[in-house]
Write a protein that holds these residues in place. Sequence first.
Motif, mmCIF file in Angstrom:
data_model
loop_
_atom_site.group_PDB
_atom_site.id
_atom_site.type_symbol
_atom_site.label_atom_id
_atom_site.label_comp_id
_atom_site.label_asym_id
_atom_site.label_seq_id
_atom_site.Cartn_x
_atom_site.Cartn_y
_atom_site.Cartn_z
ATOM 1 N N ALA A 91 -0.498 2.168 -6.369
ATOM 2 C CA ALA A 91 -0.894 2.803 -5.985
ATOM 3 C C ALA A 91 -2.368 2.271 -4.795
ATOM 4 O O ALA A 91 -2.629 2.873 -3.630
ATOM 5 N N ASP A 92 -2.189 0.941 -4.969
ATOM 6 C CA ASP A 92 -3.128 0.042 -3.889
ATOM 7 C C ASP A 92 -2.124 -0.228 -2.866
ATOM 8 O O ASP A 92 -3.522 0.194 -1.681
ATOM 9 N N ASN A 93 -1.344 -0.037 -2.557
ATOM 10 C CA ASN A 93 -0.660 0.227 -1.761
ATOM 11 C C ASN A 93 -0.162 0.992 -0.526
ATOM 12 O O ASN A 93 -0.166 0.697 0.663
ATOM 13 N N ILE A 94 0.046 2.171 -1.183
ATOM 14 C CA ILE A 94 0.081 3.409 -0.945
ATOM 15 C C ILE A 94 -1.763 3.530 -0.062
ATOM 16 O O ILE A 94 -1.526 4.017 1.231
ATOM 17 N N ALA A 95 -2.202 3.779 -0.511
ATOM 18 C CA ALA A 95 -4.163 3.257 -0.264
ATOM 19 C C ALA A 95 -4.198 2.353 1.059
ATOM 20 O O ALA A 95 -5.303 3.354 2.038
ATOM 21 N N GLN A 96 -3.721 1.306 1.231
ATOM 22 C CA GLN A 96 -3.446 0.774 1.870
ATOM 23 C C GLN A 96 -2.892 0.941 3.533
ATOM 24 O O GLN A 96 -3.592 1.033 4.737
ATOM 25 N N PHE A 97 -1.845 1.503 2.846
ATOM 26 C CA PHE A 97 -0.982 2.491 4.130
ATOM 27 C C PHE A 97 -2.037 3.280 4.991
ATOM 28 O O PHE A 97 -2.022 3.680 5.607
ATOM 29 N N VAL A 98 -2.583 4.322 3.677
ATOM 30 C CA VAL A 98 -2.851 5.234 4.248
ATOM 31 C C VAL A 98 -4.492 4.937 5.383
ATOM 32 O O VAL A 98 -4.505 6.148 5.775
ATOM 33 N N PHE A 99 -4.886 4.474 4.502
ATOM 34 C CA PHE A 99 -6.549 3.938 5.145
ATOM 35 C C PHE A 99 -7.098 3.332 5.810
ATOM 36 O O PHE A 99 -7.147 2.604 6.231
ATOM 37 N N GLN A 100 -5.569 2.419 6.611
ATOM 38 C CA GLN A 100 -5.707 1.261 7.449
ATOM 39 C C GLN A 100 -6.080 1.689 8.097
ATOM 40 O O GLN A 100 -6.141 2.344 9.276
ATOM 41 N N GLY A 101 -7.164 0.654 8.814
ATOM 42 C CA GLY A 101 -8.365 0.828 9.955
ATOM 43 C C GLY A 101 -7.699 0.194 11.040
ATOM 44 O O GLY A 101 -8.771 0.225 11.716
#
Length: 87
Positions: A77-87
């Motif tokens: 979940a942490d890696n997916i969230a960082q990938f999706v909300f990468q800014g």
Amino acid sequence: MNTLVAAFVATASPDLNSDGIVQWGVKNIIPIILLFVGIGIIASARKGQMSQNALTVSNVLLGCVVIAGAAFFYGFADNIAQFVFQG
């Protein structure tokens, strides 16, 4: 003052390690559930209901895919969230 409160809350928060609970469930509960599903499929196969057996097996496989997907998202979940909300 706010940093003192934040530090206190961070140290006072409970630390729950659920790895043992998950491993126990995978090791003990899932095989028992699959055992009952298999017994039900075999029992209905003796009655000659092959179309219902095929439907049951496909539903069990789809359920396993959903559980595996949920476990994947739980683990990453942490890696997916960082990938999706990468800014």
